[in-house]
Motif scaffolding. Structure first.
Motif, PDB file in Angstrom:
ATOM      1  N   ARG A 252       4.552  -1.260   3.069  1.00  0.00           N
ATOM      2  CA  ARG A 252       4.294   0.137   2.475  1.00  0.00           C
ATOM      3  C   ARG A 252       5.105   0.452   1.426  1.00  0.00           C
ATOM      4  O   ARG A 252       6.491   0.385   1.448  1.00  0.00           O
ATOM      5  CB  ARG A 252       4.435   1.123   3.733  1.00  0.00           C
TER       6      ARG A 252
ATOM      7  N   TYR B 121       7.183   5.931  -1.992  1.00  0.00           N
ATOM      8  CA  TYR B 121       6.803   6.492  -3.304  1.00  0.00           C
ATOM      9  C   TYR B 121       7.649   6.662  -4.406  1.00  0.00           C
ATOM     10  O   TYR B 121       7.013   6.802  -5.239  1.00  0.00           O
ATOM     11  CB  TYR B 121       6.307   8.032  -2.350  1.00  0.00           C
TER      12      TYR B 121
ATOM     13  N   PHE C 166      -2.601  13.645   0.836  1.00  0.00           N
ATOM     14  CA  PHE C 166      -3.585  13.166   1.562  1.00  0.00           C
ATOM     15  C   PHE C 166      -4.873  13.913   1.137  1.00  0.00           C
ATOM     16  O   PHE C 166      -4.978  15.201   1.330  1.00  0.00           O
ATOM     17  CB  PHE C 166      -3.311  13.284   2.876  1.00  0.00           C
TER      18      PHE C 166
ATOM     19  N   LEU D 177      -4.086   2.602   4.776  1.00  0.00           N
ATOM     20  CA  LEU D 177      -3.737   1.443   5.678  1.00  0.00           C
ATOM     21  C   LEU D 177      -5.083   1.137   6.572  1.00  0.00           C
ATOM     22  O   LEU D 177      -5.657   0.261   6.878  1.00  0.00           O
ATOM     23  CB  LEU D 177      -2.580   1.729   6.321  1.00  0.00           C
TER      24      LEU D 177
ATOM     25  N   SER E 155      -6.862   6.951   6.473  1.00  0.00           N
ATOM     26  CA  SER E 155      -5.654   6.614   5.528  1.00  0.00           C
ATOM     27  C   SER E 155      -5.613   5.405   4.664  1.00  0.00           C
ATOM     28  O   SER E 155      -6.621   4.612   5.105  1.00  0.00           O
ATOM     29  CB  SER E 155      -4.229   6.503   6.525  1.00  0.00           C
TER      30      SER E 155
ATOM     31  N   TYR F  90       0.924  -1.258   0.062  1.00  0.00           N
ATOM     32  CA  TYR F  90      -0.126  -0.060   0.000  1.00  0.00           C
ATOM     33  C   TYR F  90       0.904   1.103  -0.108  1.00  0.00           C
ATOM     34  O   TYR F  90       2.035   1.178   0.206  1.00  0.00           O
ATOM     35  CB  TYR F  90      -0.880   0.114   1.232  1.00  0.00           C
ATOM     36  N   LEU F  91       0.372   2.367  -0.334  1.00  0.00           N
ATOM     37  CA  LEU F  91       0.958   3.726  -0.264  1.00  0.00           C
ATOM     38  C   LEU F  91       0.459   4.516   0.788  1.00  0.00           C
ATOM     39  O   LEU F  91      -0.512   4.381   1.461  1.00  0.00           O
ATOM     40  CB  LEU F  91       0.540   4.532  -1.524  1.00  0.00           C
ATOM     41  N   ARG F  92       1.498   5.369   1.397  1.00  0.00           N
ATOM     42  CA  ARG F  92       0.947   6.365   2.329  1.00  0.00           C
ATOM     43  C   ARG F  92       0.370   7.564   1.679  1.00  0.00           C
ATOM     44  O   ARG F  92       0.933   8.330   0.967  1.00  0.00           O
ATOM     45  CB  ARG F  92       2.310   6.829   3.186  1.00  0.00           C
ATOM     46  N   THR F  93      -0.868   7.176   2.114  1.00  0.00           N
ATOM     47  CA  THR F  93      -1.791   8.321   1.236  1.00  0.00           C
ATOM     48  C   THR F  93      -2.965   8.365   2.083  1.00  0.00           C
ATOM     49  O   THR F  93      -3.343   7.397   3.103  1.00  0.00           O
ATOM     50  CB  THR F  93      -2.156   8.154  -0.168  1.00  0.00           C
ATOM     51  N   GLY F  94      -4.222   9.072   1.724  1.00  0.00           N
ATOM     52  CA  GLY F  94      -5.381   9.130   2.678  1.00  0.00           C
ATOM     53  C   GLY F  94      -6.530   9.675   1.528  1.00  0.00           C
ATOM     54  O   GLY F  94      -6.263  10.380   0.655  1.00  0.00           O
TER      55      GLY F  94
ATOM     56  N   ARG G  42       0.331  11.292  -3.800  1.00  0.00           N
ATOM     57  CA  ARG G  42       1.301  11.742  -2.876  1.00  0.00           C
ATOM     58  C   ARG G  42       0.417  12.527  -1.776  1.00  0.00           C
ATOM     59  O   ARG G  42       1.432  13.181  -0.912  1.00  0.00           O
ATOM     60  CB  ARG G  42       2.261  12.544  -3.658  1.00  0.00           C
TER      61      ARG G  42
END
Length: 346
Positions: free
Chosen positions: A254, A257, A291, A236, A234, A196-200, A289
């Motif tokens: 994770r 990016y 949120f 996640l 998020s 998964y990507l760190r995004t929201g 990239r």
């Protein structure tokens, strides 16, 4: 009984808008292309064949309608010819606003997107007044939708009684295509999401979005924008919710990016040669990239926008995808879903 015109009725949100209008006792006319998949369209809808890019067909479709709900859009992160997005989303909207002005409709509801609203690099809320910065134009789709919004707001100055709604990320049944978010659900349930990507994202039940359109027509202030959204999660957190609904474990890895950008660039570059849509569009990675967290309190307070729990929308989506055969061979069944601890019935 009043008659309304709905564009985009074969799509995810448009199909729900049509159903909400029919439930409210309205006669619904839909402008559909010859190639449209009509599997989502209720049989009570009057179908008129035409294309938004054909001004004469649009003018004829609006004739005799009290309200117009412009839900249709060419929604793609990649296109061989990007001008197609502008022709449908911008010029098509222009044709519809001109027809609505000529026929003197009571209300015009334009479906935009939160993509026309500014974003934050951190998980903080943005609202209708947050400016969209130049470096946040991550796709031709976003740019075309902002231009379409401007067409509508310019028409307001000439007397069009229009309201703009900006849905966030709808989830629920009838996501036939599916949408990018619906594809995330399908990939998760079928075990095709290793990372998964760190995004929201801001999630909202698609029925609330549909009802928000009707509320905007009846209560919205002319010339105003309303974010139709609900819960900010998020990626996640959303995948963890899906895991609790289905009994599956969310991915633990994770994806950096920088690696996602490389994969997106390679896949999108290959598409320019193969002329097939990329599975990892570079423009989608660029958008991730940020949120995409939003404050929908304006729509809640002024329109009375419903706020159905996102877990209900996710469960509705999973159940519909399964009934429709999207999970064939995945080992996930409705009985397993119904006994999950976060299922809304518990």
């Amino acid at each position: 009984m009043t008659r309304v015109l709905v564009t985009g009725v074969s799509g995810f949100v448009g199909a729900h808008v049509a159903r909400a209008l029919l439930e409210a006792g309205r006669e619904v006319r839909a402008l559909v292309r010859e190639s449209s998949d009509l599997g989502n369209v209720p049989e009570e809808v009057e179908l008129v064949q035409g294309d938004l890019r054909d001004a004469e067909r649009v003018l004829a479709a609006v004739r005799g309608c009290d309200d117009v709900f412009h839900v249709a859009a060419d929604y793609r992160f990649w296109a061989r010819d990007t001008q197609e997005l502008y022709q449908s989303n911008v010029e098509g909207t222009r044709h519809l606003t001109e027809a609505a002005l000529k026929h003197g409709v009571r209300r015009f509801v334009h479906t935009s997107t939160v993509g026309t609203i500014g974003l934050s690099g951190a998980p903080q809320l943005c609202d209708e007044e947050t400016p969209l910065l130049e470096d946040q134009f991550t796709s031709h789709y976003k740019r075309s939708k902002l231009l379409a919004e401007n067409v509508v707001l310019d028409a307001v100055k000439r007397g069009l009684p229009a309201v703009v709604v900006n849905p966030s990320t709808p989830i629920g049944a009838f996501d036939r295509k599916p949408t990018p978010t619906g594809q995330i659900i399908v990939n998760f349930v079928t075990g095709r999401m290793p990372a998964y990507l760190r995004t929201g994202l801001n999630f909202v039940h698609v029925r609330d979005v549909a009802n928000g359109h009707l509320l905007a027509a009846n209560k919205g202030r002319i010339g105003q924008r309303y974010i139709l959204g609900h819960e900010n999660l998020s990626m996640l957190e959303f995948l963890t919710l899906l895991g609790k609904l289905t009994g599956r474990q969310p991915p633990r890895f994770r994806l950096p990016y920088s690696l996602a950008m490389l994969l997106g660039a390679l896949d999108t570059g290959f598409s320019s040669l193969s002329r097939r849509p990329p599975k990892v569009p570079l423009e989608a990675v660029r958008m991730a990239r940020h949120f995409m967290f939003f404050d929908s309190s304006k729509a809640v307070e002024e329109l009375g926008l419903p706020q159905t729990p996102v877990v209900t929308g996710a469960a509705d989506a999973i159940e519909w995808f399964e009934r429709s055969g999207y999970f064939s061979g995945s080992g996930t069944g409705s009985e397993r879903l119904a006994h999950a601890p976060w299922h809304p019935q518990h």
